[in-house]
Design an enzyme around this catalytic site. Structure first.
Site, PDB file in Angstrom:
ATOM      1  N   SER A 354      13.909  -8.039 -15.534  1.00 43.97           N
ATOM      2  CA  SER A 354      12.549  -7.832 -15.052  1.00 43.97           C
ATOM      3  C   SER A 354      11.959  -9.177 -14.649  1.00 43.97           C
ATOM      4  O   SER A 354      12.085 -10.166 -15.381  1.00 43.97           O
ATOM      5  CB  SER A 354      11.684  -7.197 -16.144  1.00 43.97           C
ATOM      6  OG  SER A 354      10.315  -7.204 -15.761  1.00 43.97           O
ATOM      7  N   LYS A 380       5.076  -0.838  -5.183  1.00 40.63           N
ATOM      8  CA  LYS A 380       4.549  -0.700  -3.822  1.00 40.63           C
ATOM      9  C   LYS A 380       3.775   0.595  -3.579  1.00 40.63           C
ATOM     10  O   LYS A 380       3.131   0.722  -2.545  1.00 40.63           O
ATOM     11  CB  LYS A 380       5.707  -0.781  -2.810  1.00 40.63           C
ATOM     12  CG  LYS A 380       6.546  -2.046  -2.903  1.00 40.63           C
ATOM     13  CD  LYS A 380       7.677  -2.034  -1.876  1.00 40.63           C
ATOM     14  CE  LYS A 380       8.543  -3.275  -1.989  1.00 40.63           C
ATOM     15  NZ  LYS A 380       9.415  -3.256  -3.185  1.00 40.63           N
ATOM     16  N   SER A 419       5.940  -9.488   1.750  1.00 40.39           N
ATOM     17  CA  SER A 419       4.549  -9.055   1.604  1.00 40.39           C
ATOM     18  C   SER A 419       4.319  -7.797   2.436  1.00 40.39           C
ATOM     19  O   SER A 419       5.266  -7.143   2.886  1.00 40.39           O
ATOM     20  CB  SER A 419       3.605 -10.179   2.025  1.00 40.39           C
ATOM     21  OG  SER A 419       2.269  -9.846   1.697  1.00 40.39           O
ATOM     22  N   LYS A 422      -0.838  -4.372   3.937  1.00 45.06           N
ATOM     23  CA  LYS A 422      -1.926  -3.934   3.058  1.00 45.06           C
ATOM     24  C   LYS A 422      -2.605  -5.090   2.355  1.00 45.06           C
ATOM     25  O   LYS A 422      -3.653  -4.912   1.719  1.00 45.06           O
ATOM     26  CB  LYS A 422      -1.391  -2.922   2.043  1.00 45.06           C
ATOM     27  CG  LYS A 422      -0.925  -1.623   2.677  1.00 45.06           C
ATOM     28  CD  LYS A 422      -0.290  -0.691   1.672  1.00 45.06           C
ATOM     29  CE  LYS A 422       0.081   0.638   2.317  1.00 45.06           C
ATOM     30  NZ  LYS A 422       1.055   0.509   3.405  1.00 45.06           N
ATOM     31  N   THR A 484      -2.773  13.235   4.902  1.00 47.06           N
ATOM     32  CA  THR A 484      -4.040  12.925   4.243  1.00 47.06           C
ATOM     33  C   THR A 484      -5.236  13.050   5.172  1.00 47.06           C
ATOM     34  O   THR A 484      -6.296  13.532   4.777  1.00 47.06           O
ATOM     35  CB  THR A 484      -4.007  11.500   3.651  1.00 47.06           C
ATOM     36  OG1 THR A 484      -3.702  10.573   4.692  1.00 47.06           O
ATOM     37  CG2 THR A 484      -2.967  11.398   2.552  1.00 47.06           C
ATOM     38  N   GLU A 555      -6.579   4.244  -0.230  1.00 48.37           N
ATOM     39  CA  GLU A 555      -5.957   4.393   1.084  1.00 48.37           C
ATOM     40  C   GLU A 555      -7.003   4.233   2.181  1.00 48.37           C
ATOM     41  O   GLU A 555      -8.140   4.670   2.051  1.00 48.37           O
ATOM     42  CB  GLU A 555      -5.297   5.770   1.187  1.00 48.37           C
ATOM     43  CG  GLU A 555      -4.406   5.951   2.392  1.00 48.37           C
ATOM     44  CD  GLU A 555      -3.641   7.252   2.334  1.00 48.37           C
ATOM     45  OE1 GLU A 555      -2.437   7.253   2.641  1.00 48.37           O
ATOM     46  OE2 GLU A 555      -4.245   8.288   1.974  1.00 48.37           O
TER      47      GLU A 555
END
Length: 655
Positions: A354, A380, A419, A422, A484, A555
């Site tokens: 980890s 993510k 990266s 977002k 969505t 979101e």
């Protein structure tokens, strides 16, 4: 110990006996018919001294011919699958048998006269015809039987393209005894081919006839055989085809045609990636090879979508050693087995660890001392991280901090962090955590010899947790497909494309840069859902319905790849750009980072206000409402866009 005898095959015995009897009759017929044809079918004109040698040698001729046929396996071949080899055996054995017959007749000639020379040629032709008919008629009638049976399950097919690849596909389907596909028409833009036939199938017209012909011929499936077409041209054709509600399949690429490897088995379903219409991304392989070859490379998160593809492509560039690190053993095991099979010469190390474990990371880096680090390990999934914000910070922020620090302390030459778009004006914890990671990378670059850079890009098609696998699963279950919001858009790139550019960006790294990948034009998620439904052969709203569920926590409707204050400059690759580093107060940043760490350790109920202090552009609300209701507010991360939901090009935005 006695060997067990094979059981007697009665069916095979009867078949071979029947063939032998047929061949005997064929030899007799060929012997007499040849001389009869020579004299125009008039028996009275045939001299007795020509008939006698044929009759005297006939029995011996039969025995010798059957022996020759046996040697050439004419009684042991599977004639249901007879092909070129069996045809060659028939011709060669008949030629030898005809030669033997000619020589034998010389010993039995009467009155010193041999049979006419034309007899020998006629005998050969008749013998070949009779033997060919007996062997290949079985295959012919068997094929007719299968085709009649397959008509019950026939699939009407349209082929788009009338070139070499299309011809190969059409030929295989038409000649197959087992295919249930029936080609009804061919489409090609070349007017010179209109009205002509390929393998008996008519070229009905150009691409403007696709929808019309699909209706006229009741087409079930469309095969796009255009391996040499550009991506843009292929997209245009597929856009037309998907309106037919037919299943779409295509050839993978041009190399199939070059290698002569074109067949029905090579056809694949048309994927939504084909509708992006983007030309293949080119990278400078020499520059990538120059900095990866002979180096020790470590990939964190190596079992994930991006991490595993990084490992695949790095393995092709002959690194000195590839070290894969991941916390989830199942996925990394699959990658390990794949690389072992494809690259047996690769020095491969797979470690379970980890990135949050300081001691473990320090030990790994001191033990293996990698030259290059690709940091892809991260949480993510946006909605899940909204529900577990402290876990996102622990793993993404402090996992990156510990990995970067271990790399710097052991003298790694380059550290490349993956990266996301977002991170720009984030409205969710995941994006904000990645923005903090970028800040850590830029600060570390100022204080260590290691070159720290970040590579920022949008969504990748087919990655774990992406919408494409979800949509496919929902379609397979009969729907509904859940979206969505009708206006939500995202930038998309395939995983191999994104990773190729990540490797290229790593080659350009000099330290401190935030590389921004050109993701092409933005795509409406609603369009993706509709296209997938159509590509699966269903009708939108009738066979498969689409439901809108509302924006999820954190979101937003639109994603950006660059913050206003970062600026932009180009690289040698037009698909890769560099954002200018943002100035920040390091001392204050580390104080805030320490406070954030303390809050995470006590599992604070809400760390969002503290994150907003560190990342001023971070704005959070309930269900992503702020991102939707304030589209003109720069603080929400959304610039002015057209009402249809499509973003203007980023070049226009930057100007």
């Amino acid at each position: 110990m006695k060997k067990r005898r094979k059981p007697f095959n009665v069916k095979l015995f009867y078949r071979r006996t029947a063939l032998i009897i047929y061949d005997v009759i064929s030899i007799v017929i060929a012997s007499y018919l040849a001389i009869l044809i020579r004299y125009d079918g008039k028996v009275d004109l045939i001299p007795e001294h020509f008939i006698q040698p044929i009759e005297h040698f006939l029995l011996l001729n039969i025995l010798l011919t059957l022996l020759i046929f046996y040697v050439f396996r004419l009684y042991s071949s599977l004639w249901a699958f007879a092909g070129e080899t069996e045809l060659q055996n028939i011709v060669v054995s008949c030629v030898i048998a005809a030669v033997v017959n000619s020589v034998g007749l010389q010993f039995f000639k009467t009155a010193g006269q041999a049979v006419p020379r034309s007899y020998h040629f006629l005998y050969l032709c008749l013998l070949i015809s009779c033997i060919f008919a007996s062997r290949f008629s079985y295959r012919f009638f068997r094929g007719i039987k299968h085709k009649q049976q397959n008509k019950k399950n026939k699939i009407s097919v349209m082929v788009v393209g009338a070139g070499e690849a299309a011809n190969a596909i059409i030929k295989e389907i038409v000649n197959s005894n087992f295919s249930t596909m029936v080609i009804r028409c061919i489409i090609d833009d070349d007017k010179g081919k209109w009205g002509r036939y390929i393998q008996g199938i008519k070229v009905a017209g150009g691409r403007d006839k696709i929808v019309e012909c699909a209706d006229i011929y009741n087409i079930d499936e469309i095969i796009v055989a255009m391996p040499s077409a550009s991506r843009a041209e292929l997209k245009n054709v597929l856009e037309i085809c998907k309106d037919t509600n037919c299943k779409l399949r295509s050839l993978p690429g041009m190399y199939q045609l070059v290698n002569g490897d074109v067949s029905v088995s090579k056809l694949r379903d048309v994927e939504v990636e084909d509708l992006l219409g983007r030309e293949p991304i080119s990278v400078d392989m020499d520059s990538i090879l120059g900095y990866v070859q002979g180096k020790k490379v470590l990939v964190t998160g190596g079992g994930g979508s991006i991490g595993s593809e990084l490992c695949r492509q790095i393995a092709q560039h002959r690194p000195k050693q590839l070290i894969i690190l991941d916390i989830y053993e199942n996925s990394v095991y699959d990658v390990q087995q794949e690389l072992k099979m494809k690259h047996p010469e690769l020095d491969l190390v797979v470690l379970i660890a980890s990135v949050r474990n300081t001691n473990r990371m320090n030990w790994i880096f001191s033990q293996y001392r990698p030259d290059i680090v690709y940091h892809a390990a991260a949480h993510k999934h946006v909605p899940l991280m909204e529900d577990s914000p402290t876990e996102a910070i622990k793993n993404n922020v402090f996992g990156t901090f510990k990995t970067a620090q271990a790399a710097a302390m052991t003298g790694a030459k380059r550290f490349v962090m993956i990266s996301t778009d977002k991170a720009v004006n984030p409205t969710n914890i995941m994006g904000a955590s990645k923005r903090i990671c970028e800040m850590i990378i830029q600060i570390f670059n100022r204080h260590y010899d290691t070159e720290f850079v970040a590579v920022r890009f949008g969504n990748v098609l087919g990655s774990n947790g992406s919408v494409i696998p979800l949509f496919k699963k929902q379609i397979a279950e009969g729907g509904p497909v859940t979206v969505t919001h009708p206006d939500i858009i995202r930038y998309f790139m395939t995983i191999p494309e994104a990773v190729s550019l990540v490797l290229q960006a790593g080659a350009y790294a000099r330290g401190g840069e935030i590389f921004v990948l050109d993701m092409g034009e933005p795509v409406k998620i609603l369009d993706l859902a509709q296209n997938l439904i159509r590509l699966s052969g269903y009708r939108v709203g009738e066979d498969i319905k689409i439901e809108f569920t509302g924006l999820r926590p954190g979101e937003k409707l639109y994603e950006e790849l660059l913050m206003d204050e970062e600026g932009m400059r180009d690289t040698a690759n037009r698909m890769i750009h560099i954002g200018r580093p943002i100035e920040l107060d390091e001392e204050e940043f580390f104080v805030q980072l320490k406070e954030l760490k303390d809050e995470c350790q006590i599992e604070s109920s809400d760390i969002r206000p503290l994150i907003q202090k560190i990342v001023p552009t971070y704005h959070y609300g309930s269900g992503g409402d702020s991102a939707y209701r304030n589209p003109d507010d720069k603080g929400s991360g959304i610039r002015n866009r057209e009402k249809n939901g499509y973003a203007t090009s980023r070049r226009n935005q930057r100007s």
